[in-house]
Design an enzyme around this catalytic site. Sequence first.
Site, PDB file in Angstrom:
ATOM      1  CG  ASP A 137      -2.089   0.896   1.155  1.00 29.96           C
ATOM      2  OD1 ASP A 137      -2.326   1.488   0.088  1.00 29.96           O
ATOM      3  OD2 ASP A 137      -2.795   1.037   2.179  1.00 29.96           O
ATOM      4  CD  GLU A 181      -0.226   5.460  -3.949  1.00 29.03           C
ATOM      5  OE1 GLU A 181      -1.038   4.532  -4.032  1.00 29.03           O
ATOM      6  OE2 GLU A 181       0.313   5.804  -2.878  1.00 29.03           O
ATOM      7  CG  ASP A 240      -7.896   4.882   0.291  1.00 30.52           C
ATOM      8  OD1 ASP A 240      -7.749   3.656   0.378  1.00 30.52           O
ATOM      9  OD2 ASP A 240      -7.048   5.703   0.697  1.00 30.52           O
TER      10      ASP A 240
END
Length: 844
Positions: free
Chosen positions: A459, A462, A535
């Site tokens: 997670d 990015e 999300d």
Amino acid sequence: MTRPGHNVVISLSTYSQVPLLAEVYGIEGNIFRLKINEMAPLNPRYEISDVLIQKPATKRLTPCPGDTGTLVLKDDSGNLKFHISANPFKIDLSSEEEPVLSINSTGRLYFEHLQMPPKHRISKEEDVMTDPSQESQDDLGLWQEKFGKFVDIKANGPSAIGLDFSLHGFEHLYGIPQHAETHQLKNTSAGEAYRLYNLDVYGYKIHDKMGIYGCVPYLLAHKQGRTVGIFWLNASETLVEINTQPTVEHMLSQEGSVLAKQKVKAQTDVCWMSESGIIDVFLLMGPTPAAVFKQYSVLTGTQALPPLFSLGYHQCRWNYDDEQDVKAVDAGFDAHDIPYDVIWLDIEHTEGKRYFTWDKKKFPDPKRMQELIRSKKRKVVVITDPHIKVDPMYSLYSQAKDKGYFVKNNKGGDFEGVCWPGASSYLDFTNPKVREWYSGLFAFSEYQGSTDILFIWNDMNEPSVFRGPELTMEKNAIHYGNWEHRDLHNMYGFYQQMAAAEGLIQRSNGEERPFVLTRSFFAGSQKYGAVWTGDNKAEWGYLKISIPMLLTLSVAGIAFCGADVGGFIGDPEPELLVRWYQAGAYQPFFRGHATMDTKRREPWLFGEENTQLIRNAIKERYALLPYWYSLFYHAHVASKPVMRPLWVEFPKELETFDVEDEYMLGSALLIHPVTEPKATMVDVLLPGSEEVWYDFRTFVHWEGARTLKFPVALDSTPVFQRGGSVIPMKTAVGRSTGWMPRLPYELRVALDSQGSARGELYLDDGHSFQYLHQKQFLHRKFLFSAGVLSSSGADENGHYHSECVVEKVVILGINKQPSSVTASCPDSFQMAGCHIEEAQEQFK
């Protein structure tokens, strides 16, 4: 223009008069490549490695007669021709003399050359240093850009590139994930371009073209009779503009009493613009959707064959509090007779957000906890983010710092940002040595408390930097090879997932398949695991938009994808939660997840009626696992998406080209999730004038080429089986996939208008690489014709012993009772003595 070997070299110059080198390659399999770079750049420009699975095999392009100043080349089939002009630069690609695609036809080739900083430039005329004060403010502004308090200093100035492509006759485009947008790409001429820039966007907006967690710079264009693809191999921030001019008919002068018409074909112009790197683009010439999928996979690889458990249901929450909570949730599924395969642990399971550790108070004996889960034949997934807490006492941090394994800032020190642990440094996964070291951390001797049922979730990759520009890393941070972050930003998460997957393989000595879920991704991420849409919110709009988002990921090569069931943010009303489970059960990756400030939402907490509806949805998923697993095998070996937009299966049916509220699961099932509250009726398109469609539950059937007003209640989701298909199922389900290998099969045979049907079943051990290394698999094909159901080998190279039998065959579409139905099968797959039912229903 010259032709050394199998490529064409063209010398070009742009507005800046800096010479460029353009190279055109023919690649085996109807693929063409165009590369454009500076002839002699001040410094090397970034070129992507590690995405292409091998160096593409080139093929010779043969010259043909052409106009003066134009080089005409054809491929070995003679059907595809290149018309290349150097001044002005333009490439026209035709198929059987019909124009398909043009490059730079609108003159938007753009290539900013690397330069010395203004204060270091030498005046050619006076051979003296140029006074910086004489530089234009515009020039200086391009060398430094501000984002809030951040100043992005570009060492060699602006280095953007761009190129346009005109697609002749095309007005339906798809791809370039990830955006919370429609499946069909929209015209951007009056609005924002599509942005490809991986960002942590909490509760992202829907119907928005901004970049979110991952991207694949690859789009497909489709029309009746042709599908093509454009793969723009660049990992810097990228914008994509789309200008579609639809087919129009013009009324001409009146001739007698008849008005003459002139038809002008559609055209779509696509312009790609990237912040840095080179132009490196692949043209995938199809001509069918399946051919384009295959061509893309030849370049970037196919979807990894997932372990069977990962196709079951996953239960996740930020966070399950402790070992007792895990034990209680696990027991709750058994007590309520709901199958599930994996329980997930978010960041709170660690010691102060230090990954590869366990909170000693909450999880004092993680191995004992995992042994409990193992006894239920289930698995555990834990999170490992790329940021590492700055703490000299944390061995992971001290090791990485001593080895120089963190991303650097532009001053040469370790880059530091803020994320979940507070001050954090970020592993430089672009460095092969860092990836090798990181992979080694998953060894049982290194990762204390881990076992072979523990798998991984990447997670925040990015990468997410809480106080950074746009919540990400500064573009002038420095990576391995002295490359700036701007050059490779969109690949950061790709590299972490690669290293994690390799680590799980290594810990099993190369025997077991990994499972790694990643939030950030790039072209080729399909080789390493699964992706989800991030999300989302517990709102009906997010349930609805999840379908086109997943369809877009699917056609872009990422078959193993899903959305958080129920919505990550907020508390879903019971109806929404039920509908989301019903939708998620028919999507590739099936996980319920919620953020920490939401109410608990295990499936049994919403009353018995809703518990039963959710139980039914999950059990439908498990009953269909033989079909799911067979679809993933085809994605793995033949590049076929698991979840398919209707236009892929019905490429000549114009009415399917913009459908995004329903889809095909493989070629046999049509799914239309209910995405509106209090719905009592939905409009279902049943495509294909020659098709027959069967309600998967009631067996009522309809002819195709119609829109059906289909009544729905909360206990029903429209699912239709396509006539002519055979679907393998299980006659019963277990508490997890681990309890199901010996459960018998059912074959659901749906006859087409000719009274025949065919299908396949793929079977192996569900977890190892033995299917690949030892050919331990069973691949069967089924055929129903002239009243005989037969089974034969689809791949005789495979050998796998199964004790399962086909216990039941249901035949749909028989209008009168047959005198007999024969089941014929070799010894390797048992069908003898199975129960055969004939479902007799009238056409509706």
